[in-house]
Design a protein around this motif. Structure first.
Motif, PDB file in Angstrom:
ATOM      1  N   PHE A 100       0.828  -1.202   0.000  1.00 50.14           N
ATOM      2  CA  PHE A 100       0.000   0.000   0.000  1.00 50.14           C
ATOM      3  C   PHE A 100       0.867   1.259   0.000  1.00 50.14           C
ATOM      4  O   PHE A 100       0.624   2.182  -0.780  1.00 50.14           O
ATOM      5  CB  PHE A 100      -0.922  -0.008   1.219  1.00 50.14           C
ATOM      6  CG  PHE A 100      -1.874   1.157   1.269  1.00 50.14           C
ATOM      7  CD1 PHE A 100      -3.062   1.131   0.551  1.00 50.14           C
ATOM      8  CD2 PHE A 100      -1.579   2.284   2.009  1.00 50.14           C
ATOM      9  CE1 PHE A 100      -3.939   2.205   0.583  1.00 50.14           C
ATOM     10  CE2 PHE A 100      -2.449   3.363   2.049  1.00 50.14           C
ATOM     11  CZ  PHE A 100      -3.636   3.320   1.333  1.00 50.14           C
ATOM     12  N   TYR A 101       1.899   1.287   0.859  1.00 48.28           N
ATOM     13  CA  TYR A 101       2.778   2.466   0.928  1.00 48.28           C
ATOM     14  C   TYR A 101       3.544   2.682  -0.382  1.00 48.28           C
ATOM     15  O   TYR A 101       3.682   3.806  -0.851  1.00 48.28           O
ATOM     16  CB  TYR A 101       3.793   2.311   2.060  1.00 48.28           C
ATOM     17  CG  TYR A 101       3.200   2.264   3.452  1.00 48.28           C
ATOM     18  CD1 TYR A 101       2.076   3.007   3.793  1.00 48.28           C
ATOM     19  CD2 TYR A 101       3.780   1.469   4.443  1.00 48.28           C
ATOM     20  CE1 TYR A 101       1.546   2.954   5.067  1.00 48.28           C
ATOM     21  CE2 TYR A 101       3.262   1.429   5.737  1.00 48.28           C
ATOM     22  CZ  TYR A 101       2.139   2.163   6.034  1.00 48.28           C
ATOM     23  OH  TYR A 101       1.629   2.114   7.307  1.00 48.28           O
ATOM     24  N   ASP A 102       4.049   1.594  -0.968  1.00 46.06           N
ATOM     25  CA  ASP A 102       4.948   1.703  -2.137  1.00 46.06           C
ATOM     26  C   ASP A 102       4.215   1.838  -3.469  1.00 46.06           C
ATOM     27  O   ASP A 102       4.731   2.499  -4.381  1.00 46.06           O
ATOM     28  CB  ASP A 102       5.872   0.481  -2.204  1.00 46.06           C
ATOM     29  CG  ASP A 102       6.853   0.423  -1.044  1.00 46.06           C
ATOM     30  OD1 ASP A 102       6.981   1.430  -0.328  1.00 46.06           O
ATOM     31  OD2 ASP A 102       7.485  -0.633  -0.857  1.00 46.06           O
ATOM     32  N   LEU A 150      -0.403   4.273  -2.286  1.00 47.11           N
ATOM     33  CA  LEU A 150      -0.380   5.632  -1.747  1.00 47.11           C
ATOM     34  C   LEU A 150       0.384   6.561  -2.693  1.00 47.11           C
ATOM     35  O   LEU A 150       1.516   6.280  -3.066  1.00 47.11           O
ATOM     36  CB  LEU A 150       0.286   5.622  -0.371  1.00 47.11           C
ATOM     37  CG  LEU A 150       0.112   6.852   0.515  1.00 47.11           C
ATOM     38  CD1 LEU A 150      -1.360   7.093   0.821  1.00 47.11           C
ATOM     39  CD2 LEU A 150       0.890   6.677   1.807  1.00 47.11           C
ATOM     40  N   GLY A 151      -0.231   7.643  -3.107  1.00 46.81           N
ATOM     41  CA  GLY A 151       0.428   8.579  -4.006  1.00 46.81           C
ATOM     42  C   GLY A 151       0.380   8.166  -5.463  1.00 46.81           C
ATOM     43  O   GLY A 151       0.987   8.818  -6.309  1.00 46.81           O
ATOM     44  N   SER A 152      -0.353   7.087  -5.779  1.00 43.99           N
ATOM     45  CA  SER A 152      -0.455   6.628  -7.168  1.00 43.99           C
ATOM     46  C   SER A 152      -1.518   7.426  -7.911  1.00 43.99           C
ATOM     47  O   SER A 152      -2.159   8.313  -7.359  1.00 43.99           O
ATOM     48  CB  SER A 152      -0.809   5.141  -7.206  1.00 43.99           C
ATOM     49  OG  SER A 152      -2.146   4.941  -6.759  1.00 43.99           O
ATOM     50  N   GLN A 153      -1.725   7.084  -9.183  1.00 41.22           N
ATOM     51  CA  GLN A 153      -2.722   7.763 -10.005  1.00 41.22           C
ATOM     52  C   GLN A 153      -4.118   7.162  -9.844  1.00 41.22           C
ATOM     53  O   GLN A 153      -5.058   7.572 -10.530  1.00 41.22           O
ATOM     54  CB  GLN A 153      -2.309   7.694 -11.484  1.00 41.22           C
ATOM     55  CG  GLN A 153      -1.030   8.443 -11.803  1.00 41.22           C
ATOM     56  CD  GLN A 153      -1.126   9.930 -11.455  1.00 41.22           C
ATOM     57  OE1 GLN A 153      -2.065  10.607 -11.862  1.00 41.22           O
ATOM     58  NE2 GLN A 153      -0.168  10.427 -10.695  1.00 41.22           N
ATOM     59  N   LYS A 197       0.922  11.377   2.184  1.00 44.54           N
ATOM     60  CA  LYS A 197       2.235  10.768   2.426  1.00 44.54           C
ATOM     61  C   LYS A 197       2.537  10.578   3.908  1.00 44.54           C
ATOM     62  O   LYS A 197       3.424   9.805   4.279  1.00 44.54           O
ATOM     63  CB  LYS A 197       3.331  11.622   1.778  1.00 44.54           C
ATOM     64  CG  LYS A 197       3.420  13.041   2.339  1.00 44.54           C
ATOM     65  CD  LYS A 197       4.499  13.839   1.631  1.00 44.54           C
ATOM     66  CE  LYS A 197       4.590  15.257   2.194  1.00 44.54           C
ATOM     67  NZ  LYS A 197       5.639  16.049   1.513  1.00 44.54           N
ATOM     68  N   ASN A 198       1.800  11.279   4.784  1.00 46.37           N
ATOM     69  CA  ASN A 198       2.020  11.146   6.227  1.00 46.37           C
ATOM     70  C   ASN A 198       1.202  10.014   6.836  1.00 46.37           C
ATOM     71  O   ASN A 198       1.301   9.740   8.030  1.00 46.37           O
ATOM     72  CB  ASN A 198       1.669  12.463   6.932  1.00 46.37           C
ATOM     73  CG  ASN A 198       2.573  13.609   6.485  1.00 46.37           C
ATOM     74  OD1 ASN A 198       3.782  13.445   6.382  1.00 46.37           O
ATOM     75  ND2 ASN A 198       1.980  14.764   6.208  1.00 46.37           N
TER      76      ASN A 198
END
Length: 360
Positions: free
Chosen positions: A80-82, A85-88, A258-259
């Motif tokens: 999930f983090y890699d 999260l932060g994906s499109q 991101k946090n």
């Protein structure tokens, strides 16, 4: 006799008992890791175990061997983090994955199973337990039955897990994807609720007299999703021809940036404030044009003349400050429209079902 080289090992068949006490047998392969420690892998047959050993041997030779300590729970968090999260991916999809991992995996014993030991039986047991009706005790001491997860939600979990395990294989944390060894849950077809012609006529008359009733009229005429209607701006409507372009949708999700960490979320150290997202519509087929009836088009022409928020970038349906109308407000008005019309309450999505039924 000399010690076997790293990655080499023996393969044999051994009996074991399942959690229900049944006698079974499985194949086991033993090998030595880069520190010379003896390790083992298991499989359904001799060929599967030999293939796993061959992969390990190649990893040890190339230096890509990462060991077998990682658990399913740890991997889902890392995945999930890699990769999420932060994906499109759309915010609603990210929120859905976060919820599945945090609520259903990390709180369950399945999270502690090592990826290399994760079996189809473990996954099937997890699905079975999640669909069971359980009893919960409320704060006032009342015992209440809690329904298990619906087959549709189990199917969503299965699809997400399949993605995560595929990446685990790429990263050398897992050898097989157990999702491919069991069937995805069958989702039964739900009975689609619609409004009758008489009910629709009463709803239309009631909506004409209510604030925000024009949204309900638009839903009846076009079958649009609620989020699509709330995201409409004047630039999407040609007031001359009545052509309406549907390209965006609006929704609210929890803030996952991101946090974010699962630990903070589970300890309730994160804000519950939800953020507004305006994104592209659900699918490519949802990006479409439609034409409004003369009555509805005239209603919106008058609306644009009387509202101070009438520029191309203004929302067609807005509050007194020009902000989009929150779904909660629309739902309240919708409930009142149905009550005034003497029509039994059904979810707003039933208007969309009714539109599709009439067109078919």
């Amino acid at each position: 006799m000399s010690k076997r080289a790293n990655g080499e090992g023996t393969v044999y068949k051994a009996p074991y008992k399942t959690k229900s006490g049944k006698e079974r047998s499985r194949w086991i392969g033993q090998y030595y890791d880069k520190e010379g420690n003896r390790k083992s892998v298991t499989g359904r047959n001799e060929q599967e175990v030999k293939e796993k050993l061959q992969i390990i041997k190649e990893q040890l030779r190339t230096g890509s061997y990462v060991g077998e300590h990682i658990t399913l729970g740890d991997w889902l968090k890392q995945w999930f983090y890699d990769f999420i999260l932060g994906s499109q991916l759309k915010p609603t999809t990210i929120e859905g994955y976060e919820c599945i991992i945090r609520i259903h995996f990390l709180t369950d014993k399945i999270a502690n199973i090592r990826l290399v030991d994760f079996s189809p039986e473990d996954l099937q047991d997890f699905y079975n337990r999640k669909q069971e009706t359980t009893k919960v005790t409320l704060k006032n001491g009342t015992i209440k039955e809690k329904k298990g997860l619906a087959p549709k939600y189990i199917s969503n979990i299965h699809a997400m897990l399949h993605q995560a395990l595929n990446m685990a294989i790429v990263k050398h944390y897992a050898y097989t994807n157990v999702c491919e060894q069991i069937k995805s849950p069958t989702v039964p077809k739900k009975k689609i609720e619609t409004f009758s012609t008489d009910e629709l006529n009463r709803i239309i008359e009631s909506a004409k007299k209510m604030e925000n009733g024009d949204i309900v009229l638009l839903d009846i005429a076009t079958g649009m999703r609620v989020g699509e209607m709330l995201a409409l701006k004047w630039k999407n409507l040609d007031l001359e021809t009545g052509e309406l372009t549907i390209e965006k949708t609006i929704n609210k999700t929890k803030k996952i940036d991101k946090n974010y960490t699962f630990e903070k979320a589970m300890e309730k150290k994160l804000s519950n404030k939800r953020v507004v997202n305006i994104t592209t519509v659900k699918t490519d087929n949802s990006d479409r044009d439609t034409y409004l009836s003369d009555f509805l088009l005239e209603t919106l022409r008058e609306k644009k003349k009387t509202t101070p928020f009438n520029s191309d970038e203004d929302f067609i349906f807005c509050d007194k400050f020009g902000n989009y109308i929150p779904y909660e407000n629309l739902r309240r008005d919708y409930e009142q429209i149905l009550a005034n019309a003497g029509v039994k309450y059904r979810k707003p999505h039933c208007l969309r079902h009714t539109f599709r039924y009439i067109r078919s």
